[in-house]
Motif scaffolding. Sequence first.
Motif, PDB file in Angstrom:
ATOM      1  N   GLY A 140      59.599 -68.452  10.654  1.00  0.00           N
ATOM      2  CA  GLY A 140      60.297 -67.975   9.469  1.00  0.00           C
ATOM      3  C   GLY A 140      59.339 -67.656   8.338  1.00  0.00           C
ATOM      4  O   GLY A 140      58.429 -68.441   8.029  1.00  0.00           O
ATOM      5  N   TYR A 141      59.536 -66.496   7.696  1.00  0.00           N
ATOM      6  CA  TYR A 141      58.700 -66.071   6.580  1.00  0.00           C
ATOM      7  C   TYR A 141      59.584 -65.799   5.360  1.00  0.00           C
ATOM      8  O   TYR A 141      60.670 -65.225   5.490  1.00  0.00           O
ATOM      9  CB  TYR A 141      57.921 -64.794   6.912  1.00  0.00           C
ATOM     10  N   LEU A 142      59.093 -66.199   4.198  1.00  0.00           N
ATOM     11  CA  LEU A 142      59.738 -65.857   2.929  1.00  0.00           C
ATOM     12  C   LEU A 142      58.774 -64.995   2.129  1.00  0.00           C
ATOM     13  O   LEU A 142      57.665 -65.431   1.794  1.00  0.00           O
ATOM     14  CB  LEU A 142      60.091 -67.123   2.137  1.00  0.00           C
ATOM     15  N   LEU A 143      59.193 -63.767   1.819  1.00  0.00           N
ATOM     16  CA  LEU A 143      58.407 -62.860   0.977  1.00  0.00           C
ATOM     17  C   LEU A 143      59.090 -62.797  -0.376  1.00  0.00           C
ATOM     18  O   LEU A 143      60.248 -62.375  -0.476  1.00  0.00           O
ATOM     19  CB  LEU A 143      58.344 -61.459   1.602  1.00  0.00           C
ATOM     20  N   TYR A 144      58.397 -63.233  -1.399  1.00  0.00           N
ATOM     21  CA  TYR A 144      59.011 -63.268  -2.730  1.00  0.00           C
ATOM     22  C   TYR A 144      58.061 -62.683  -3.762  1.00  0.00           C
ATOM     23  O   TYR A 144      56.834 -62.690  -3.601  1.00  0.00           O
ATOM     24  CB  TYR A 144      59.397 -64.705  -3.114  1.00  0.00           C
ATOM     25  N   GLY A 145      58.636 -62.159  -4.817  1.00  0.00           N
ATOM     26  CA  GLY A 145      57.849 -61.551  -5.880  1.00  0.00           C
ATOM     27  C   GLY A 145      58.644 -60.458  -6.567  1.00  0.00           C
ATOM     28  O   GLY A 145      59.768 -60.122  -6.166  1.00  0.00           O
ATOM     29  N   PRO A 146      58.096 -59.866  -7.616  1.00  0.00           N
ATOM     30  CA  PRO A 146      58.811 -58.827  -8.376  1.00  0.00           C
ATOM     31  C   PRO A 146      59.100 -57.610  -7.507  1.00  0.00           C
ATOM     32  O   PRO A 146      58.459 -57.396  -6.466  1.00  0.00           O
ATOM     33  CB  PRO A 146      57.831 -58.482  -9.508  1.00  0.00           C
ATOM     34  N   PRO A 147      60.065 -56.787  -7.905  1.00  0.00           N
ATOM     35  CA  PRO A 147      60.337 -55.543  -7.168  1.00  0.00           C
ATOM     36  C   PRO A 147      59.118 -54.620  -7.179  1.00  0.00           C
ATOM     37  O   PRO A 147      58.357 -54.578  -8.142  1.00  0.00           O
ATOM     38  CB  PRO A 147      61.505 -54.921  -7.944  1.00  0.00           C
ATOM     39  N   GLY A 148      58.948 -53.885  -6.082  1.00  0.00           N
ATOM     40  CA  GLY A 148      57.868 -52.910  -6.000  1.00  0.00           C
ATOM     41  C   GLY A 148      56.523 -53.483  -5.630  1.00  0.00           C
ATOM     42  O   GLY A 148      55.501 -52.806  -5.780  1.00  0.00           O
ATOM     43  N   THR A 149      56.488 -54.720  -5.118  1.00  0.00           N
ATOM     44  CA  THR A 149      55.198 -55.353  -4.787  1.00  0.00           C
ATOM     45  C   THR A 149      54.870 -55.261  -3.298  1.00  0.00           C
ATOM     46  O   THR A 149      53.898 -55.869  -2.854  1.00  0.00           O
ATOM     47  CB  THR A 149      55.201 -56.815  -5.229  1.00  0.00           C
ATOM     48  N   GLY A 150      55.680 -54.551  -2.512  1.00  0.00           N
ATOM     49  CA  GLY A 150      55.310 -54.285  -1.121  1.00  0.00           C
ATOM     50  C   GLY A 150      55.913 -55.209  -0.089  1.00  0.00           C
ATOM     51  O   GLY A 150      55.367 -55.326   1.011  1.00  0.00           O
ATOM     52  N   LYS A 151      57.044 -55.839  -0.393  1.00  0.00           N
ATOM     53  CA  LYS A 151      57.652 -56.759   0.577  1.00  0.00           C
ATOM     54  C   LYS A 151      58.137 -56.002   1.819  1.00  0.00           C
ATOM     55  O   LYS A 151      57.892 -56.424   2.942  1.00  0.00           O
ATOM     56  CB  LYS A 151      58.797 -57.525  -0.087  1.00  0.00           C
ATOM     57  N   SER A 152      58.838 -54.898   1.613  1.00  0.00           N
ATOM     58  CA  SER A 152      59.336 -54.112   2.753  1.00  0.00           C
ATOM     59  C   SER A 152      58.192 -53.499   3.548  1.00  0.00           C
ATOM     60  O   SER A 152      58.258 -53.406   4.777  1.00  0.00           O
ATOM     61  CB  SER A 152      60.288 -53.012   2.261  1.00  0.00           C
ATOM     62  N   THR A 153      57.139 -53.109   2.858  1.00  0.00           N
ATOM     63  CA  THR A 153      55.974 -52.544   3.556  1.00  0.00           C
ATOM     64  C   THR A 153      55.305 -53.594   4.430  1.00  0.00           C
ATOM     65  O   THR A 153      54.858 -53.288   5.547  1.00  0.00           O
ATOM     66  CB  THR A 153      54.961 -51.989   2.529  1.00  0.00           C
ATOM     67  N   LEU A 154      55.244 -54.827   3.959  1.00  0.00           N
ATOM     68  CA  LEU A 154      54.669 -55.900   4.770  1.00  0.00           C
ATOM     69  C   LEU A 154      55.526 -56.155   6.007  1.00  0.00           C
ATOM     70  O   LEU A 154      54.995 -56.406   7.100  1.00  0.00           O
ATOM     71  CB  LEU A 154      54.536 -57.174   3.939  1.00  0.00           C
ATOM     72  N   VAL A 155      56.850 -56.085   5.867  1.00  0.00           N
ATOM     73  CA  VAL A 155      57.725 -56.245   7.038  1.00  0.00           C
ATOM     74  C   VAL A 155      57.422 -55.167   8.074  1.00  0.00           C
ATOM     75  O   VAL A 155      57.336 -55.438   9.277  1.00  0.00           O
ATOM     76  CB  VAL A 155      59.209 -56.179   6.605  1.00  0.00           C
ATOM     77  N   ALA A 156      57.257 -53.926   7.613  1.00  0.00           N
ATOM     78  CA  ALA A 156      56.940 -52.825   8.532  1.00  0.00           C
ATOM     79  C   ALA A 156      55.597 -53.052   9.208  1.00  0.00           C
ATOM     80  O   ALA A 156      55.445 -52.785  10.418  1.00  0.00           O
ATOM     81  CB  ALA A 156      56.937 -51.502   7.764  1.00  0.00           C
ATOM     82  N   ALA A 157      54.619 -53.550   8.465  1.00  0.00           N
ATOM     83  CA  ALA A 157      53.304 -53.804   9.054  1.00  0.00           C
ATOM     84  C   ALA A 157      53.382 -54.905  10.114  1.00  0.00           C
ATOM     85  O   ALA A 157      52.736 -54.814  11.164  1.00  0.00           O
ATOM     86  CB  ALA A 157      52.311 -54.191   7.953  1.00  0.00           C
ATOM     87  N   ILE A 158      54.172 -55.943   9.861  1.00  0.00           N
ATOM     88  CA  ILE A 158      54.340 -57.018  10.843  1.00  0.00           C
ATOM     89  C   ILE A 158      55.007 -56.490  12.109  1.00  0.00           C
ATOM     90  O   ILE A 158      54.604 -56.820  13.233  1.00  0.00           O
ATOM     91  CB  ILE A 158      55.162 -58.174  10.231  1.00  0.00           C
ATOM     92  N   ALA A 159      56.044 -55.648  11.947  1.00  0.00           N
ATOM     93  CA  ALA A 159      56.730 -55.075  13.110  1.00  0.00           C
ATOM     94  C   ALA A 159      55.782 -54.204  13.930  1.00  0.00           C
ATOM     95  O   ALA A 159      55.770 -54.266  15.171  1.00  0.00           O
ATOM     96  CB  ALA A 159      57.944 -54.270  12.658  1.00  0.00           C
ATOM     97  N   ASN A 160      54.978 -53.392  13.264  1.00  0.00           N
ATOM     98  CA  ASN A 160      54.028 -52.538  13.979  1.00  0.00           C
ATOM     99  C   ASN A 160      52.942 -53.357  14.666  1.00  0.00           C
ATOM    100  O   ASN A 160      52.462 -52.984  15.743  1.00  0.00           O
ATOM    101  CB  ASN A 160      53.400 -51.536  13.015  1.00  0.00           C
ATOM    102  N   TYR A 161      52.553 -54.450  14.053  1.00  0.00           N
ATOM    103  CA  TYR A 161      51.501 -55.283  14.649  1.00  0.00           C
ATOM    104  C   TYR A 161      52.010 -56.031  15.884  1.00  0.00           C
ATOM    105  O   TYR A 161      51.338 -56.096  16.913  1.00  0.00           O
ATOM    106  CB  TYR A 161      50.999 -56.280  13.606  1.00  0.00           C
ATOM    107  N   LEU A 162      53.232 -56.573  15.788  1.00  0.00           N
ATOM    108  CA  LEU A 162      53.791 -57.343  16.905  1.00  0.00           C
ATOM    109  C   LEU A 162      54.444 -56.450  17.949  1.00  0.00           C
ATOM    110  O   LEU A 162      54.688 -56.909  19.064  1.00  0.00           O
ATOM    111  CB  LEU A 162      54.830 -58.338  16.382  1.00  0.00           C
TER     112      LEU A 162
END
Length: 493
Positions: free
Chosen positions: A241-263
């Motif tokens: 389980g991962y929790l990505l938190y922070g202000p809007p526009g800081t790349g949370k969705s982009t990190l999810v995409a990078a994890i999906a592409n990596y795995l």
Amino acid sequence: MASLFKEIPSMSTLLSAYASISTLSMLIRTIVNEMIPKRMRDFITTKFSDFFSSYFSSDFTFIIEDRWQAVNSETFRAIEVYLPTRIGPSTKSLLLGNNDSNNITAPPKPGLPVDAKVIDDFQGMRLEWILREKEAKKYYFRNRRFFELSCRKKDRERVIESYLPHISSTAESILSKRETLNLYTYDHDGSVWESTVFKHPASFETLALEPDLKESIVRDLDLFLQRKKYFQSVGRAWKRGYLLYGPPGTGKSTLVAAIANYLRFHIYDLQLQGVRNDSDLRRILTSTTNRSILLIEDIDCSTKSSRARSRSRIPNNDDSDDDDRDQSDDRLSFHPGVTLSGLLNFIDGLWSSCGDERVIIFTTNYKDKLDPALLRPGRMDVHIYMGHCTPAGFKKLVNTYLGIKDHLLFKCIEDLIQRIAITPAEVAQQLMKCEDPQVALESLMELINMKENQIEKNEAKRDEEVIKQEIVMLGKDVKLGDKHVEAEERLFT
């Protein structure tokens, strides 16, 4: 010989006998249909068919359904992946399709239509596959699909011990090398996950994160993939389980995409607001596949259960308040929607064991709004803060968007970024305005200076408001002091 021919009945006699037998059989059939109910006739027919097939047939049939004991059948899924690789001349029909909206000229991928037959040879065994579909009895249930596998009776044990494991291992190898990823969203009307091709270009190479943070994420993902036996040995479900938190526009969705592409994992994007209740949530989540990412975005806005828990913790000494609180709890308990306990039960309860090799990712802009029960290890194992742009992130973005690693304006912009908070999305937006590095960087500097000026104006305005409030309070104090003096003078006079 002549006497033998004389004993053979004439053609008219044979036709007459056939007509009599046909009439008798039709009479018997009519009587049976009238006297015996249809369900009883079907039962008798099935028993006779089973009897003759068991003694006179040399074939055996396996049935593999798409659902098995309340969850998706992994055996069925492995067969779906495996059989298109065994299509040959014996297959009379083929399903073709392409769901890549970004590339309509891509060659279509093969699939199996209903009632299609595939012949497979394995270690001297001849195996026949047919995909069937059973129509649902009620309109709000989807049709059930299943595979029929026919083989010789003597090969039944070999199919179970050798052939089916071979299919599973082959499918696993195919899935690990799959070129196309899917993004799934749940259709509540049809009660199915609908997919589209996921082609987000994000990777860990292009992420504007601190190098140490990226390295730690990749290391954690690699360790997770390699520890199947370890999770089994310690009695835990194979998930992370991962929790990505922070202000809007800081790349949370982009990190999810990078994890999906990596795995190379599919993504199941679940909107909890549309789920009716906890039972519906369990059914939806158990229909996801292994080797996948379950994404729940803006978790702080998705459940009213956190508010219900916090409300129930508030002590109340007034009886009337207790009554109001009980009525409120009743409304919450009967209100449709997902509760916190229902979500936790799937993430870390008994239902968490329904599936392997899964990554669950939550995103939120406000971590402090989440219930502490969600944050503990085992539910959200890794907390990743996605903050504002840093100098290292700025250099990565410039290298990605402009293709340069150094510039005269770098030092000035880095000093500005360390003073003024700006998100990676805002930086990327300015860098995309022009391919000329000088123009793009100057545009970024203008934006940061504008934000700095705005901050200074807001602070000056805020200070001005504070001063005005202090003057007003001081005036009130002076008036109160004058009234107090006048009251004392009247008292002594």
